[in-house]
Write an enzyme that holds these catalytic residues in place. Structure first.
Site, PDB file in Angstrom:
ATOM      1  N   GLY A  46      71.698  43.967  66.816  1.00 12.80           N
ATOM      2  CA  GLY A  46      70.385  44.594  66.955  1.00 12.80           C
ATOM      3  C   GLY A  46      69.362  43.867  66.109  1.00 12.80           C
ATOM      4  O   GLY A  46      69.703  43.239  65.112  1.00 12.80           O
ATOM      5  N   GLN A  51      61.747  42.574  61.476  1.00 12.96           N
ATOM      6  CA  GLN A  51      62.604  41.567  60.827  1.00 12.96           C
ATOM      7  C   GLN A  51      62.156  40.140  61.119  1.00 12.96           C
ATOM      8  O   GLN A  51      62.568  39.220  60.421  1.00 12.96           O
ATOM      9  CB  GLN A  51      64.057  41.742  61.281  1.00 12.96           C
ATOM     10  CG  GLN A  51      64.685  43.033  60.780  1.00 12.96           C
ATOM     11  CD  GLN A  51      66.089  43.194  61.328  1.00 12.96           C
ATOM     12  OE1 GLN A  51      66.270  43.689  62.427  1.00 12.96           O
ATOM     13  NE2 GLN A  51      67.079  42.758  60.576  1.00 12.96           N
ATOM     14  N   CYS A  92      73.334  44.189  58.113  1.00  9.46           N
ATOM     15  CA  CYS A  92      71.963  43.947  58.553  1.00  9.46           C
ATOM     16  C   CYS A  92      71.663  42.460  58.452  1.00  9.46           C
ATOM     17  O   CYS A  92      71.988  41.834  57.450  1.00  9.46           O
ATOM     18  CB  CYS A  92      71.001  44.739  57.660  1.00  9.46           C
ATOM     19  SG  CYS A  92      69.270  44.501  58.090  1.00  9.46           S
ATOM     20  N   HIS A 134      69.342  52.592  62.980  1.00  8.55           N
ATOM     21  CA  HIS A 134      69.146  51.540  61.976  1.00  8.55           C
ATOM     22  C   HIS A 134      67.889  50.719  62.309  1.00  8.55           C
ATOM     23  O   HIS A 134      67.074  50.421  61.430  1.00  8.55           O
ATOM     24  CB  HIS A 134      70.413  50.662  61.961  1.00  8.55           C
ATOM     25  CG  HIS A 134      70.358  49.447  61.094  1.00  8.55           C
ATOM     26  ND1 HIS A 134      71.195  49.261  60.017  1.00  8.55           N
ATOM     27  CD2 HIS A 134      69.579  48.327  61.167  1.00  8.55           C
ATOM     28  CE1 HIS A 134      70.920  48.087  59.456  1.00  8.55           C
ATOM     29  NE2 HIS A 134      69.953  47.499  60.131  1.00  8.55           N
ATOM     30  N   GLU A 135      67.733  50.379  63.588  1.00  7.51           N
ATOM     31  CA  GLU A 135      66.588  49.545  63.977  1.00  7.51           C
ATOM     32  C   GLU A 135      65.271  50.321  63.916  1.00  7.51           C
ATOM     33  O   GLU A 135      64.236  49.758  63.543  1.00  7.51           O
ATOM     34  CB  GLU A 135      66.795  48.949  65.378  1.00  7.51           C
ATOM     35  CG  GLU A 135      68.074  48.122  65.567  1.00  7.51           C
ATOM     36  CD  GLU A 135      68.276  47.026  64.537  1.00  7.51           C
ATOM     37  OE1 GLU A 135      67.285  46.559  63.954  1.00  7.51           O
ATOM     38  OE2 GLU A 135      69.438  46.647  64.300  1.00  7.51           O
ATOM     39  N   HIS A 138      63.978  50.163  60.541  1.00  6.95           N
ATOM     40  CA  HIS A 138      63.247  48.915  60.263  1.00  6.95           C
ATOM     41  C   HIS A 138      61.783  49.053  60.670  1.00  6.95           C
ATOM     42  O   HIS A 138      60.895  48.624  59.938  1.00  6.95           O
ATOM     43  CB  HIS A 138      63.855  47.746  61.050  1.00  6.95           C
ATOM     44  CG  HIS A 138      65.020  47.087  60.377  1.00  6.95           C
ATOM     45  ND1 HIS A 138      64.957  46.529  59.130  1.00  6.95           N
ATOM     46  CD2 HIS A 138      66.298  46.878  60.800  1.00  6.95           C
ATOM     47  CE1 HIS A 138      66.132  46.001  58.804  1.00  6.95           C
ATOM     48  NE2 HIS A 138      66.971  46.204  59.809  1.00  6.95           N
TER      49      HIS A 138
HETATM   50 NI    NI Z   1      68.984  45.662  59.996  1.00  9.94          NI
END
Ligand code: NI
Length: 168
Positions: A46, A51, A92, A134-135, A138
């Site tokens: 992912g 990021q 990650c 999780h994404e 972010h």
């Molecule tokens: Ni991550």
């Protein structure tokens, strides 16, 4: 397609909150394709736009074994979460080599736009559920290490700083 540079913790840009995409156009589709290329090259399961230092609400995910089931979430929103939670050891791409046990709702419903700007809903469980949560973190400027205890976080920062000094 282009492989983009991935920001690494503790880069402060990872804590910027991403803005909603107002129009799903060719620029967004190009970004999605570059993000997918970057995720597959890493390799990872992912990647959030944050990021790659683009602060718009876009996520790409592929949790399939064959690496041929790309999922794109634009402006994702969790519309329902299960009461029961699960612990999962997460990694990650922005924190290479670090794994953290994070507790999250076991199942979530997510509503998002696809690359054509069409709304869809997915009921996620298992790895997909962990990954999408999780994404989305972010996109909200939250990195998985923030779930670690303060002590573990400061040890991690010290370890990264030391590694950076050693690299010169
Ligand atoms: Ni991550």
């Amino acid at each position: 397609m282009t492989v983009l540079d991935i920001l690494h913790f503790p880069d402060s840009r990872l804590h910027q909150v991403a803005k909603p995409v107002s129009q799903v156009d060719d620029r967004i589709r190009q970004l999605v394709s570059d993000m997918a290329e970057t995720m597959y090259a890493a390799p990872g399961i992912g990647l959030a736009a944050t990021q790659v230092n683009v602060h718009e609400r876009i996520i790409v995910i592929d949790v399939s074994e064959e690496r041929d089931e790309l999922r794109v979430f634009i402006n994702p929103e969790i519309t329902a979460s299960s009461e029961d939670c699960k612990l999962f050891e997460e990694g990650c791409l922005s924190v290479p080599g670090v794994y953290a046990e994070v507790e999250r709702p076991d199942r979530v419903s997510v509503r998002a736009l696809d690359e054509n700007g069409k709304t869809f809903v997915v009921n996620a469980d298992g790895l997909l559920s962990v990954c999408v949560q999780h994404e989305i973190d972010h996109l909200n400027g939250r990195v998985m290490v923030q779930y670690l205890s303060r002590l573990k976080q400061s040890r991690l920062r010290a370890r990264i700083a030391k590694a950076e000094r050693e690299l010169g």
